[in-house]
Design a protein around this motif. Structure first.
Motif, PDB file in Angstrom:
ATOM      1  N   GLU A 107      51.419  40.462  40.619  1.00 25.47           N
ATOM      2  CA  GLU A 107      50.577  39.654  41.513  1.00 25.47           C
ATOM      3  C   GLU A 107      50.736  40.063  42.974  1.00 25.47           C
ATOM      4  OE1 GLU A 107      49.797  35.280  39.750  1.00 25.47           O
ATOM      5  OE2 GLU A 107      51.889  35.669  40.309  1.00 25.47           O
ATOM      6  N   ALA A 108      51.903  40.568  43.321  1.00 24.21           N
ATOM      7  CA  ALA A 108      52.179  40.938  44.716  1.00 24.21           C
ATOM      8  C   ALA A 108      51.491  42.236  45.128  1.00 24.21           C
ATOM      9  CB  ALA A 108      53.683  41.062  44.928  1.00 24.21           C
ATOM     10  N   LEU A 109      50.998  43.012  44.155  1.00 24.59           N
ATOM     11  CA  LEU A 109      50.331  44.273  44.489  1.00 24.59           C
ATOM     12  C   LEU A 109      49.050  44.010  45.264  1.00 24.59           C
ATOM     13  CD1 LEU A 109      50.732  46.235  41.118  1.00 24.59           C
ATOM     14  CD2 LEU A 109      52.026  46.568  43.244  1.00 24.59           C
ATOM     15  N   GLY A 110      48.802  44.853  46.253  1.00 23.52           N
ATOM     16  CA  GLY A 110      47.612  44.698  47.077  1.00 23.52           C
ATOM     17  C   GLY A 110      46.444  45.519  46.566  1.00 23.52           C
ATOM     18  N   THR A 111      45.459  45.714  47.412  1.00 24.88           N
ATOM     19  CA  THR A 111      44.277  46.521  47.089  1.00 24.88           C
ATOM     20  C   THR A 111      44.193  47.681  48.061  1.00 24.88           C
ATOM     21  OG1 THR A 111      42.890  45.142  48.508  1.00 24.88           O
ATOM     22  CG2 THR A 111      43.023  44.541  46.175  1.00 24.88           C
TER      23      THR A 111
END
Length: 342
Positions: A107-111
């Motif tokens: 969930e902590a991964l960005g774009t």
């Protein structure tokens, strides 16, 4: 600047005057000019400097007379943009300082915003395609499983035990990770196409570690989504993995144009299995360390099989190794072009 588009026509299954060729990892590694640059710059430092990166990318076209350039970079290149601390360590490969261990980590991964996060990649593409190349430029990206294997293992692996365990035991987190990496891949590749690449190869290098049933369950849906979205961009789409002969028919059902074979499955065997896509491959790179009589014989054997239907682009079954002599690659390209002329 007139573009020799032979390889693009071959990727589309159209008739060509000869079998076009390029070689995975043709840029770097075995080239003295590249090794000299590496004394001064790391891989990431080279890719962050468009002039130098363009030089490394176009060098094999000038040296070997291949029919395409492939952008010099690494499948790890977009990962810092989504929050991954990655370093390419000599003799090891990609090392991840903050591996994925939980749903929270996913969930902590960005774009990724390519124009903001990797402008140097796009600038390199523009420089090559508008000023320097007379052959098409191939862009690429890592596929979600292969990227995930590094993110979960923390680096290269021989058996992908942690990756598979995460996939089996935490399927919700796994599918969330696949979706995040698919979004990154689609956005990143679309930006490469907009900048000027004429074909795209998706490297799922290590997905052969899965059996066909698990591939259908855990991987195929996300690959179908990636290729479906990229299909609208109008460039040939290529799939490649190592040790994945048992997945060839799964790939054949995906909305892509070309299947890359490693050296374990011949052109003839792939066709007999029922693979109908254009094929790319598949000389074992190790053969290029043998005598020329052996190299010539094995190359002609591949061409004899592939020229029967003509829907083929010559390549190696995996990447050029550092100990392969550049002169051998030039001689190989000449042989492919002359022997397949029609």
């Amino acid at each position: 600047m007139k573009l020799n588009d032979t390889i693009i026509r071959a990727y589309k299954g159209e008739a060509t005057n000869y079998t076009p060729a390029w070689f995975m990892r043709q840029a770097g590694r075995s080239q003295a000019e590249y090794r000299k640059l590496k004394e001064k710059y790391s891989l990431f430092e080279i890719t962050h400097q468009p002039e130098i990166c363009a030089y490394v990318t176009r060098l094999p076209v000038e040296m070997y007379n291949v029919d395409a350039a492939i952008l010099y970079k690494d499948i790890m290149s977009p990962l810092p943009a989504i929050g991954i601390d990655v370093d390419i360590k000599a003799g090891i490969g990609p090392v991840i300082a903050n591996p994925i261990k939980s749903f929270h980590d996913v969930e902590a991964l960005g774009t990724i915003d390519p124009e903001k996060d990797v402008p140097y990649v796009l600038d390199t593409i523009k420089l090559l395609t508008t000023e320097q190349l007379t052959v098409p430029l191939i862009g690429f990206s890592g596929a979600p499983f292969t990227i995930a294997s590094y993110l979960i293992e923390g680096g290269p692996s021989k058996n992908y035990g942690k990756t598979k365990a995460f996939m089996y035991a935490h399927s919700d987190a796994w599918f969330a990770l696949m979706d995040k990496l698919a979004d990154m891949t689609i956005t990143y590749v679309k930006a490469q196409i907009k900048a000027g690449v004429k074909a795209v190869q998706i490297f799922d290098s290590w997905v052969g570690a899965l059996n066909a049933k698990d591939y259908r369950t855990y991987i195929k849906p996300v690959m179908h989504r990636i290729f479906s979205e990229l299909q609208n961009e109008g460039v040939p789409l290529i799939m490649f993995g190592v040790g994945a002969s048992h997945l060839l028919l799964e790939w054949n059902e995906l909305p892509l144009d070309v299947i890359g074979l490693d050296w374990r499955t011949s052109i003839k065997e792939a066709r007999e299995l029922g693979v109908t896509k254009v094929l790319q491959g598949n000389l074992d790179p190790a053969i290029l360390l043998a005598d020329w009589v052996t190299i010539e014989s094995r190359t002609k054997e591949i061409l004899d099989q592939s020229m029967k239907d003509g829907r083929h682009v010559f390549n190696l079954g995996h990447g050029v190794t550092p100990d392969i002599h550049p002169e051998t690659l030039k001689k190989l390209t000449d042989l492919i072009h002359t022997y397949s002329a029609r």
